[in-house]
Design a protein around this motif. Structure first.
Motif: not given
Lengths: 509, 95
Positions: A387-389, A391, A394, A397-398, A400
């Protein structure tokens, strides 16, 4: 007469075809073995006795009528994430409490259509998230292997799989690996002839290596994912765990198929994977990737790998050193891609349509309480990372970035294959099986993740891989070697894998 | 990048998982361990690299846009924790 449960799939098939043994006798032998030993191993979480007996009777009838299928009368175990109509299917999660699918997965349907008999559903890490089978809602599976203080290597030639009694054993319970820990333990302990499993980052090959069994992760798209509980859809793939390379090939022959219900399942004919077993590997080129010689690699793993190289060289293969420069980035990229896809796939468990519901003051409260109670710690961890990556802010950065790294990982393999490499040989795992409740791994999730360091690259690139038992550790535990093939060239894996098997022999706990 | 406890709580809210303050603290440390581990990807030069969308090079097959399933409402609702005939029952959503 040898115990019926000692027969390999190939041997059982012959005995059944010769009407030397009936499917009912074979099934009863397995049900008896399960009732005797499953209490200690916890490999099955649901035994489908009635379905097994009825299936065996139907098989005997077809054998008598001369209409036997390719797996007629063969008793199999099924990993709990395959939807099996009307029977326990929970991916060993509490959140799917009581779920009984009204449909059958394509892979298991293929098996039943071929005449196979279902013994029951096998334990696994919850939603296939784990490398030790300790995250299951139904408790850990115990590896049928124990450390052997006398280090008595048991080896038998040909198909006659046997064992000798050795004196002092260290009875510390060990993990069977994961996530297909129940499948691997059941096959090794002779509680089924072979089993279905699934592999997202190493979940077939790592437990196979930990239990002295053969595990195959086919090319992405070779087996249908329809009716398999989804973890990470771009990585998940069905495959077998079996006792021999030939048995694994016989299973994949049936499990693999085109399927209109899965748009990622390829429309390619399924070859006979047993056809290349025993063929000479003279002139084949085997790549040895230098990046797999990781820092601090155990001497015995390095030794096993060298032994494997020597076997293949002696059999006439050309051994070449190759470089897969992005290898070390596969595991970190995996821990972005897999949790991201999992967070999306597991959004469906909300207490509304199936499984567990915990009541709340309003619908959001109900969702939150249901998911808090229904998902175990590891699953929650991965959902939150995912969920964090994904959101806002982000994602690039994460996610892709990780998908770009994945392109580079796949490119590494493509370069090696373009240079004429047919197969790549690596260790299957960085160690032998470890104790249940290992404190270091429990304290640091990344330590546990490192179990998959040699296997995860294969999923990231969508390639086929096989783990073949190759020897025993100093503690007398099985160790495996991994072969990685070109896309849809599983036949090469069976061909080269059978050379390793012929040299290493078979291993039984 | 690392997360603090309030970020963990915000993400848990997005994921619809209820967590206690104690658990949020544990999860903060666990998530930071994982985020620390994946940070090594910063070393990789991905300039001009296309993100992967499919590991297998083939055009995804498409089925005809026709009804090929249905009339199985009994099956669809069979596993629901709360239902009324062919409806899933949930707590009141609209006042």
């Amino acid at each position: 007469m040898t115990d019926l449960t000692d027969l390999t799939l190939a041997q059982a098939r012959k005995r059944l075809a010769d009407k030397d043994v009936s499917a009912s006798e074979l099934t009863d032998a397995y049900l008896a073995a399960i009732s005797e030993r499953n209490g200690a191993l916890n490999a099955y979480i649901s035994v489908t006795e009635d379905i097994a007996r009825e299936g065996a009777v139907a098989s005997d009838k077809r054998i008598a009528e001369g209409t036997a299928g390719p797996l007629e009368g063969i008793p199999l175990g099924v990993k709990d994430l395959y939807a099996t109509k009307g029977t326990h299917t929970q991916a060993c999660s509490h959140i799917l409490d009581g779920f009984k699918p009204p449909y059958e997965s394509t892979v298991t349907q293929n098996l039943w259509d071929a005449g196979a008999v279902m013994l029951g559903k096998l334990n696994m890490d919850e939603f296939a998230m784990g490398s030790s089978n300790e995250t299951s809602h139904y408790g850990p599976v115990v590896n049928p292997w124990q450390r052997d203080l006398m280090n008595v290597a048991v080896r038998s030639e040909g198909g006659d799989v046997g064992t000798i009694e050795s004196p002092p054993k260290d009875d510390t319970p060990l993990v069977p690996g994961g996530s297909s820990g129940g499948s691997a333990a059941a096959v090794a302990a002779r509680l089924c002839v072979a089993a279905t499993a699934s592999d997202t980052g190493g979940s077939i090959r790592q437990p196979a290596a930990f239990t002295g069994t053969v595990g195959v992760k086919p090319t992405y798209g070779r087996c249908s994912r329809w009716g398999m509980v989804a973890f990470a859809s771009s990585l998940d793939q069905a495959g077998p765990i079996a006792r021999t390379v030939e048995d694994a090939a016989l299973m994949l022959n049936v499990m693999a198929s085109p399927d209109a219900k899965d748009t990622t399942c390829v429309d390619r004919p399924v070859p006979d994977y047993t056809a290349t077993i025993g063929d000479s590997i003279k002139g084949m080129t085997i790549g040895i990737p230098r990046e797999y010689r990781i820092d601090g690699m155990a001497e015995e793993i390095d030794g096993l790998w060298s032994q494997g190289i020597a076997w293949l060289k002696d059999a006439g293969a050309n051994i070449v050193d190759i470089s897969l420069p992005h290898t070390k980035y596969a595991l970190p990229a995996y821990y972005i891609v897999a949790p991201a896809e999992a967070s999306s796939n597991l959004a469906r468990y909300d207490g509304v349509r199936y499984g567990l519901r915990v009541d709340g003051s309003d619908i959001t409260d109900m969702y939150e309480k249901t998911r808090a109670a229904g998902f175990g710690d590891e699953v929650q961890r991965r959902i939150l990372i995912g969920t964090y990556v994904l959101s806002a802010g982000f994602y690039d950065a994460y996610y892709t970035k990780a998908q770009k790294v994945r392109t580079l990982i796949k490119h590494d393999f493509e370069m090696a294959y373009a240079d004429g490499v047919d197969c790549i040989l690596t260790p299957a795992t960085p160690s032998a099986a470890f104790p249940i409740g290992d404190k270091e791994m429990a304290a640091d999730p990344v330590k546990m993740y490192l179990n998959d360091v040699f296997t995860v690259t294969v999923n990231m690139a969508g390639l086929p891989g096989i783990a073949v038992p190759a020897g025993l550790s100093v503690e007398g535990l099985p160790l495996g070697l991994q072969l990685i093939g070109k896309p849809f060239e599983e036949s090469d894996l069976f061909r080269v894998g059978s050379v390793i098997e012929a040299n290493a022999g078979h291993f039984a706990p | 990048m690392s997360v603090d406890q309030s970020t963990v709580k915000r993400v848990a809210k997005l994921a619809r998982i209820a967590i206690t303050d104690n658990r949020a603290e544990e999860l903060r440390d666990e998530l930071n361990t994982i985020l620390g581990f994946v940070e090594q990807l910063d070393e990789v030069d991905v300039d001009g690299v296309e993100p992967m969308t499919s590991v297998v090079d083939f055009d995804m097959k498409k089925r005809a846009d026709t009804v090929n399933d249905g009339e199985i409402a009994d099956d669809v609702t069979a596993n629901a924790p709360a239902k009324d005939e062919h409806f899933f029952m949930v707590p009141k959503v609209v006042e």
